[in-house]
Motif scaffolding. Structure first.
Motif, short mmCIF file in Angstrom:
data_model
loop_
_atom_site.label_atom_id
_atom_site.label_comp_id
_atom_site.label_asym_id
_atom_site.label_seq_id
_atom_site.Cartn_x
_atom_site.Cartn_y
_atom_site.Cartn_z
N ILE A 234 0.50 -0.75 0.16
CA ILE A 234 0.25 -0.11 -0.27
C ILE A 234 0.69 1.53 -0.05
O ILE A 234 2.17 1.06 0.75
N THR A 235 0.52 2.57 -0.68
CA THR A 235 1.46 3.87 -1.09
C THR A 235 1.50 4.48 0.69
O THR A 235 0.49 4.45 0.96
N SER A 236 2.70 4.85 0.76
CA SER A 236 3.38 5.09 2.16
C SER A 236 2.07 6.55 2.30
O SER A 236 1.83 7.76 3.44
N SER A 237 1.58 7.13 1.30
CA SER A 237 0.90 8.83 1.48
C SER A 237 -0.46 8.47 -0.20
O SER A 237 -0.16 7.51 -0.86
N PRO A 238 -1.04 9.29 0.87
CA PRO A 238 -2.75 9.18 -0.05
C PRO A 238 -2.64 10.33 -0.99
O PRO A 238 -2.03 11.29 -1.20
N GLY A 239 -3.60 10.30 -1.72
CA GLY A 239 -4.38 11.61 -3.00
C GLY A 239 -5.82 11.73 -2.94
O GLY A 239 -6.13 10.20 -2.16
N ASN A 240 -6.07 12.43 -3.51
CA ASN A 240 -6.99 12.15 -4.23
C ASN A 240 -7.23 11.12 -5.03
O ASN A 240 -6.79 10.41 -5.86
N GLY A 241 -9.28 11.28 -5.68
CA GLY A 241 -9.23 10.30 -7.36
C GLY A 241 -8.79 10.46 -8.48
O GLY A 241 -9.09 9.86 -9.38
N ARG A 335 -6.56 2.14 6.86
CA ARG A 335 -6.65 3.23 5.34
C ARG A 335 -7.42 3.00 4.65
O ARG A 335 -7.99 1.41 4.18
N ALA A 336 -8.47 4.13 3.91
CA ALA A 336 -8.83 3.99 2.96
C ALA A 336 -8.78 3.45 1.28
O ALA A 336 -7.07 4.52 1.63
N VAL A 337 -8.73 2.57 0.54
CA VAL A 337 -7.58 2.77 -0.38
C VAL A 337 -8.66 2.57 -1.89
O VAL A 337 -9.85 2.46 -1.94
N ALA A 360 -16.78 13.02 -8.57
CA ALA A 360 -17.82 12.32 -8.87
C ALA A 360 -16.95 11.22 -7.55
O ALA A 360 -16.38 11.96 -6.48
N GLN A 361 -17.31 9.73 -7.93
CA GLN A 361 -17.14 9.03 -6.85
C GLN A 361 -16.44 8.17 -6.92
O GLN A 361 -16.50 7.36 -8.32
N GLY A 362 -15.58 7.63 -5.87
CA GLY A 362 -14.90 6.04 -6.26
C GLY A 362 -14.73 5.27 -5.27
O GLY A 362 -15.05 5.83 -4.16
N ARG A 363 -15.18 4.11 -5.52
CA ARG A 363 -15.23 2.82 -4.62
C ARG A 363 -13.82 2.78 -3.84
O ARG A 363 -12.76 2.91 -4.66
N VAL A 381 -16.31 10.42 -2.46
CA VAL A 381 -16.10 11.52 -2.85
C VAL A 381 -14.61 11.73 -3.15
O VAL A 381 -13.79 11.45 -2.92
N CYS A 382 -14.73 11.21 -4.64
CA CYS A 382 -13.46 11.63 -5.56
C CYS A 382 -12.25 13.07 -5.14
O CYS A 382 -11.10 12.83 -5.05
N ALA A 383 -12.96 13.97 -3.84
CA ALA A 383 -11.92 15.57 -4.61
C ALA A 383 -11.25 14.83 -2.51
O ALA A 383 -10.51 15.42 -1.86
N SER A 384 -11.52 13.60 -1.64
CA SER A 384 -10.92 12.76 -0.12
C SER A 384 -9.15 13.15 -0.47
O SER A 384 -9.67 12.04 -1.73
N THR A 385 -8.90 13.38 0.07
CA THR A 385 -7.60 13.20 -0.42
C THR A 385 -6.86 12.04 0.70
O THR A 385 -5.74 12.00 0.26
N ASN A 386 -7.45 11.51 1.26
CA ASN A 386 -6.97 10.44 2.46
C ASN A 386 -7.33 8.61 1.42
O ASN A 386 -7.30 8.12 1.99
#
Length: 410
Positions: A234-241, A335-337, A360-363, A381-386
């Motif tokens: 799993i990547t060590s840092s997140p981002g948006n969709g 973590r959410a992936v 938009a939205q993402g699973r 929501v795809c704007a989530s950065t986590n």
């Protein structure tokens, strides 16, 4: 997720060679080192622990420990008197109880008279978790899905714990485990690679207990390097969709190509083998995640623990252990992936418009789960950065020692 036990002797021999781990109870071959045992009880009961048949007339945590010791005795485990239940009360934190102490962690953790605890192995010989301080930080290798007899726990079970990281009380305890008439207490799913709180349940429900052998018999083992295994992380840092917006993207890629670029950047920075071959576990409107991989074969984490034996195994609805270890070897809390992918490896309806927009939205999946939720979790929501990414090397691998019989994942 059931595993064939016919290969258990092979597993134990291999585990001993790699880790110095002991054999499970009932195997007559001696091993150089034995780690303390952890298991989930095969029996269940309400939060009034005195009503369990193994309680021995005790109440509260005394009943819980009696249950664990009775189960260890029934299974022929060594030192059954050393087993305690992993749960907290209003006066005692689970962390202290695992160290053969009472009271709150703030006091017992600094008392030199209290022995350290762990690392733990399951009754099937698989190394399960690091030492206590690591374990309560989710330094857990595999789910605790086997009982005292080394049999798989059926269904999607949960255990009473009322415990949160770092091993301390959370919420209510059904009157310190003596009342099933009302209220609720915190639970943990034993299909997750965490031994601390993941939910709650009514005190009248029938749930399991997690039992730990207290004390520490040896230093933590040195886990083998990934070598030529096919690695997932799993990547060590997140981002948006909108994956093309991540700073790790190379060359202006977008969509799933950006996801692959992100994975390879992380793999290269960590000097993982086969950097350049990694693909993100993603689907979009035209391509299923399972079809993105040309090669098949066993998939392992950086620490060598096997996640799945094949793509068919990865997409059957459950996985052997979770992908909660980063490319650098760090064990991350839940973590959410971003996945856009259902449990069978096919595309979900929500995938941030092919991972190209935040509008938009993402699973997403949940990284501490071995159920279908590892990939088929909540929609966000795809704007989530986590949101993180799962990354898997797409390379041919040698199947030697991975005959599908072993449960040790080594």
């Amino acid at each position: 997720m059931a595993q064939t036990r016919a290969g258990l002797s092979f597993v134990v021999a291999l585990a001993t060679a790699l880790y110095g781990a002991t054999v499970p109870a009932g195997n007559s071959d001696p091993a150089p080192t034995r780690y303390p045992i952890a298991f989930t009880t095969s029996v269940t009961g309400t939060a009034d622990l005195s009503t369990w048949s193994d309680a021995g007339g005790q109440t509260g945590t005394a009943a819980a420990d009696a249950i664990c010791q009775a189960r260890a005795t029934a299974a022929g485990l060594a030192n059954p008197q050393n087993f305690v239940a992993w749960l907290s009360t209003s006066t005692d934190d689970a962390y202290c109880r695992a160290r053969q102490a009472t009271g709150k962690k703030a006091v017992c953790e600094s008392d030199p008279n209290n022995p350290d605890a762990g690392p733990w192995q399951r009754t099937d010989g698989v190394l399960a978790a690091g030492v206590l301080d690591d374990m309560v930080s989710d330094h857990v290798y595999v789910p605790l899905i086997v009982d005292e007899f080394a049999n798989d726990i059926a269904g999607f079970p949960a255990a009473w714990i009322a415990t949160q990281p770092p091993g301390v009380l959370q919420g209510t305890t059904c009157d310190d485990w003596s009342d099933a008439a009302g209220g609720s207490a915190r639970l943990v799913s034993v299909f997750n690679t965490t031994w601390t709180t993941t939910g709650s349940g009514d005190c009248a429900l029938e749930r399991h207990l997690i039992c730990l052998e207290s004390g520490r018999s040896a230093p933590p083992p040195e886990l083998p390097p990934p070598a030529d295994k096919r690695i997932a992380f799993i990547t060590s840092s997140p981002g948006n969709g909108e994956l093309g917006s991540w700073p790790q993207v190379d060359g202006g890629a977008a969509g799933m190509a950006a996801g692959d670029s992100i994975c390879n950047t992380f793999a290269q920075d960590a000097s993982l083998p086969h950097a350049g071959s990694y693909k993100a576990w993603l689907s979009d409107g035209t391509t299923d995640a399972r079809d993105r991989f040309v090669n098949d074969g066993p998939i392992h984490r950086v620490d060598g623990f096997r996640v799945a034996y094949s793509m068919a195994d990865l997409t059957k609805g459950t996985i052997e252990t979770t992908i909660h270890q980063s490319q650098a070897g760090d064990y991350l809390r839940n973590r959410a992936v971003w996945t856009g992918t259902m449990a069978d490896g096919t595309a979900a309806d929500d995938h941030c418009a092919g991972w190209t927009t935040t509008e938009a939205q993402g699973r997403r999946g949940t990284s501490y789960s071995t159920t279908q939720n590892w990939t088929q979790g909540p929609i966000s929501v795809c704007a989530s950065t986590n949101g993180y990414l799962y990354c898997i090397a797409d390379v041919p691998v040698d199947n030697f020692f991975d005959d599908g019989l072993e449960t040790g994942n080594f």
